[in-house]
Design a protein around this motif. Structure first.
Motif, PDB file in Angstrom:
ATOM      1  N   CYS A 147     -22.682 -17.328   9.919  1.00 59.88           N
ATOM      2  CA  CYS A 147     -22.128 -17.433   9.131  1.00 59.88           C
ATOM      3  C   CYS A 147     -20.689 -18.761   9.919  1.00 59.88           C
ATOM      4  N   VAL A 148     -19.590 -18.523   7.928  1.00 63.65           N
ATOM      5  CA  VAL A 148     -18.695 -19.349   8.964  1.00 63.65           C
ATOM      6  C   VAL A 148     -17.635 -18.266   8.310  1.00 63.65           C
ATOM      7  N   THR A 149     -16.037 -18.407   8.462  1.00 62.69           N
ATOM      8  CA  THR A 149     -14.778 -17.971   8.070  1.00 62.69           C
ATOM      9  C   THR A 149     -14.314 -18.980   7.263  1.00 62.69           C
ATOM     10  N   VAL A 150     -14.347 -19.358   6.235  1.00 62.97           N
ATOM     11  CA  VAL A 150     -13.418 -19.797   4.952  1.00 62.97           C
ATOM     12  C   VAL A 150     -12.167 -19.392   4.462  1.00 62.97           C
ATOM     13  N   SER A 151     -12.348 -17.621   4.897  1.00 64.61           N
ATOM     14  CA  SER A 151     -10.631 -17.758   4.011  1.00 64.61           C
ATOM     15  C   SER A 151     -10.580 -16.149   5.040  1.00 64.61           C
ATOM     16  N   HIS A 152      -8.891 -16.163   5.281  1.00 64.10           N
ATOM     17  CA  HIS A 152      -8.387 -14.740   5.974  1.00 64.10           C
ATOM     18  C   HIS A 152      -7.976 -14.049   5.258  1.00 64.10           C
ATOM     19  N   VAL A 153      -7.210 -12.777   4.394  1.00 65.35           N
ATOM     20  CA  VAL A 153      -5.869 -13.643   3.930  1.00 65.35           C
ATOM     21  C   VAL A 153      -5.782 -11.105   4.679  1.00 65.35           C
ATOM     22  N   TYR A 154      -4.363 -11.467   4.948  1.00 67.66           N
ATOM     23  CA  TYR A 154      -3.825 -10.078   5.245  1.00 67.66           C
ATOM     24  C   TYR A 154      -2.595  -9.804   4.498  1.00 67.66           C
ATOM     25  N   ALA A 155      -2.778  -7.803   3.745  1.00 71.69           N
ATOM     26  CA  ALA A 155      -2.719  -7.686   2.369  1.00 71.69           C
ATOM     27  C   ALA A 155      -2.165  -6.936   2.524  1.00 71.69           C
ATOM     28  N   GLY A 193      -0.605  -2.914   0.427  1.00 75.20           N
ATOM     29  CA  GLY A 193      -0.255  -2.283  -0.972  1.00 75.20           C
ATOM     30  C   GLY A 193      -1.552  -2.526  -1.206  1.00 75.20           C
ATOM     31  N   LEU A 194      -1.818  -1.101  -2.816  1.00 75.75           N
ATOM     32  CA  LEU A 194      -2.653  -1.008  -3.255  1.00 75.75           C
ATOM     33  C   LEU A 194      -3.264  -1.613  -4.108  1.00 75.75           C
ATOM     34  N   ARG A 195      -2.297  -2.570  -5.124  1.00 81.72           N
ATOM     35  CA  ARG A 195      -2.510  -3.657  -5.822  1.00 81.72           C
ATOM     36  C   ARG A 195      -2.766  -4.087  -5.247  1.00 81.72           C
ATOM     37  N   ASN A 196      -2.716  -5.580  -4.119  1.00 81.43           N
ATOM     38  CA  ASN A 196      -3.213  -6.620  -3.604  1.00 81.43           C
ATOM     39  C   ASN A 196      -4.682  -5.694  -2.560  1.00 81.43           C
ATOM     40  N   CYS A 197      -4.437  -4.539  -2.210  1.00 79.53           N
ATOM     41  CA  CYS A 197      -6.432  -4.845  -0.933  1.00 79.53           C
ATOM     42  C   CYS A 197      -7.208  -3.368  -2.375  1.00 79.53           C
ATOM     43  N   SER A 198      -7.494  -4.059  -3.410  1.00 76.84           N
ATOM     44  CA  SER A 198      -8.648  -4.012  -3.644  1.00 76.84           C
ATOM     45  C   SER A 198      -9.598  -3.598  -3.256  1.00 76.84           C
ATOM     46  N   TRP A 199     -10.236  -4.075  -2.197  1.00 73.95           N
ATOM     47  CA  TRP A 199     -11.026  -4.567  -1.783  1.00 73.95           C
ATOM     48  C   TRP A 199     -10.661  -4.702  -0.400  1.00 73.95           C
ATOM     49  N   ALA A 200     -11.871  -4.951   0.787  1.00 70.90           N
ATOM     50  CA  ALA A 200     -11.357  -4.745   2.499  1.00 70.90           C
ATOM     51  C   ALA A 200     -12.529  -5.095   3.024  1.00 70.90           C
ATOM     52  N   GLY A 250     -11.080   4.319   8.168  1.00 69.53           N
ATOM     53  CA  GLY A 250     -10.637   5.808   6.884  1.00 69.53           C
ATOM     54  C   GLY A 250     -11.408   5.440   5.836  1.00 69.53           C
ATOM     55  N   CYS A 251     -12.547   6.177   5.525  1.00 71.52           N
ATOM     56  CA  CYS A 251     -13.173   6.027   4.451  1.00 71.52           C
ATOM     57  C   CYS A 251     -12.341   6.998   3.071  1.00 71.52           C
ATOM     58  N   THR A 252     -12.081   7.864   2.705  1.00 70.03           N
ATOM     59  CA  THR A 252     -11.518   8.583   2.391  1.00 70.03           C
ATOM     60  C   THR A 252     -10.789   8.598   1.713  1.00 70.03           C
ATOM     61  N   SER A 253      -9.591   7.542   2.223  1.00 67.86           N
ATOM     62  CA  SER A 253      -8.327   7.119   1.503  1.00 67.86           C
ATOM     63  C   SER A 253      -8.238   5.906   0.868  1.00 67.86           C
ATOM     64  N   ALA A 254      -7.379   5.870   0.468  1.00 73.54           N
ATOM     65  CA  ALA A 254      -7.308   4.030  -0.417  1.00 73.54           C
ATOM     66  C   ALA A 254      -6.696   3.454   1.051  1.00 73.54           C
ATOM     67  N   ALA A 255      -7.086   2.218   1.446  1.00 68.58           N
ATOM     68  CA  ALA A 255      -6.035   1.518   2.074  1.00 68.58           C
ATOM     69  C   ALA A 255      -5.004   0.258   1.595  1.00 68.58           C
ATOM     70  N   LEU A 256      -3.848   0.651   2.010  1.00 64.63           N
ATOM     71  CA  LEU A 256      -2.796   0.415   2.022  1.00 64.63           C
ATOM     72  C   LEU A 256      -2.620  -0.887   2.631  1.00 64.63           C
ATOM     73  N   ARG A 257      -3.320  -0.799   4.007  1.00 66.36           N
ATOM     74  CA  ARG A 257      -2.984  -2.317   4.590  1.00 66.36           C
ATOM     75  C   ARG A 257      -4.025  -2.613   4.967  1.00 66.36           C
ATOM     76  N   CYS A 258      -4.606  -4.125   4.644  1.00 62.92           N
ATOM     77  CA  CYS A 258      -6.701  -4.166   3.947  1.00 62.92           C
ATOM     78  C   CYS A 258      -6.313  -6.146   4.985  1.00 62.92           C
TER      79      CYS A 258
END
Length: 241
Positions: free
Chosen positions: A82-90, A92-99, A104-112
């Motif tokens: 594998c090789v990394t092509v992109s890394h984004v630190y976001a 807010g709930l809107r920007n952290c649609s996936w991480a 923690g697996c039970t709460s929504a991510a505010l930073r990702c």
């Protein structure tokens, strides 16, 4: 003669009866000790049965479910390149649609951290790894594990992002045969199977052993089934009698 015989008989009976209370007095402490031991043992067994149930319920979301998900995903047991092509630190709930990693697996991510990679199905070599000329899958998400989340100290998202987000050198990863777009940084078939078996077998054995002993001690039906119903044997004598 009659009075002397009566005196002898009564004396014999009195001597025989005198030993009974003394013998019973000697057996009382032993019986009391056995009852106390049985009580405390039963208390420990009941506590063990209750803790086994709660332990199994606790292990379902943290061990059993991720292990079953990993097995169903059918990951390649050998690491690929594998090789990394992109890394984004976001944030807010809107920007952290996936991480790629969440602590923690039970709460929504505010930073990702969101890491995209390319991977080739060419086997990874620990020494002399080079960047492949062509990639089999491009711009896919890299996850820390199959769930993309975990708890410290096993999962440290800052360390994960520092290790995989800022490098442009090839590194080993594992892709799923069932879902080719799913790539994880760490995977071990042996560990996954081991933790799944332990999390299923250990609580079940503890619960079954505790309930089995308590049922044998306190359930009349279980004792009757194990030793047979002796009431009918005592009620109906043998033909010789």
């Amino acid at each position: 003669m009659d009075s002397d015989e009566c005196t002898v008989i009564m004396g014999a009976e009195g001597g025989g009866g005198g030993g009974g209370p003394a013998d019973e007095g000697e057996l009382i402490p032993v019986a009391t000790l056995m009852e106390k031991a049985k009580f405390y043992t039963s208390l420990c067994l009941g506590t063990t049965a209750i803790l086994s149930v709660f332990g199994f319920l606790f292990l379902i979301p943290f061990v059993v479910d991720p292990a079953i998900t990993s097995i169903m995903a059918d990951f390649e047991p050998r690491p690929v390149t594998c090789v990394t092509v992109s890394h984004v630190y976001a944030e807010g709930l809107r920007n952290c649609s996936w991480a790629s990693c969440r602590e923690g697996c039970t709460s929504a991510a505010l930073r990702c951290h969101q890491i995209l990679v390319n991977y080739s199905r060419r086997a990874w070599a620990e020494e002399g790894a080079r960047r492949p000329d062509e990639w089999d899958v491009a711009d896919t998400r890299l996850l820390v594990n199959t769930e993309g989340c975990g708890y410290p100290p096993r999962v440290n998202c800052s360390e994960f992002a520092r290790r995989y987000g800022r490098t442009r050198s090839p590194f080993p990863c594992y892709y799923s045969h069932a879902y080719p777009e799913l790539v994880v940084a760490r995977y071990s078939w042996d560990d996954t199977l081991k933790y799944l078996i332990l999390s299923l077998v250990v609580p079940t054995l503890l619960f079954g052993a505790a309930i089995g002993v308590l049922s044998y001690w306190y359930c009349p039906g279980c004792n009757r089934a194990c030793h047979g119903n002796n009431d009918y044997v005592e009620k109906f004598p043998d033909k010789d009698e």
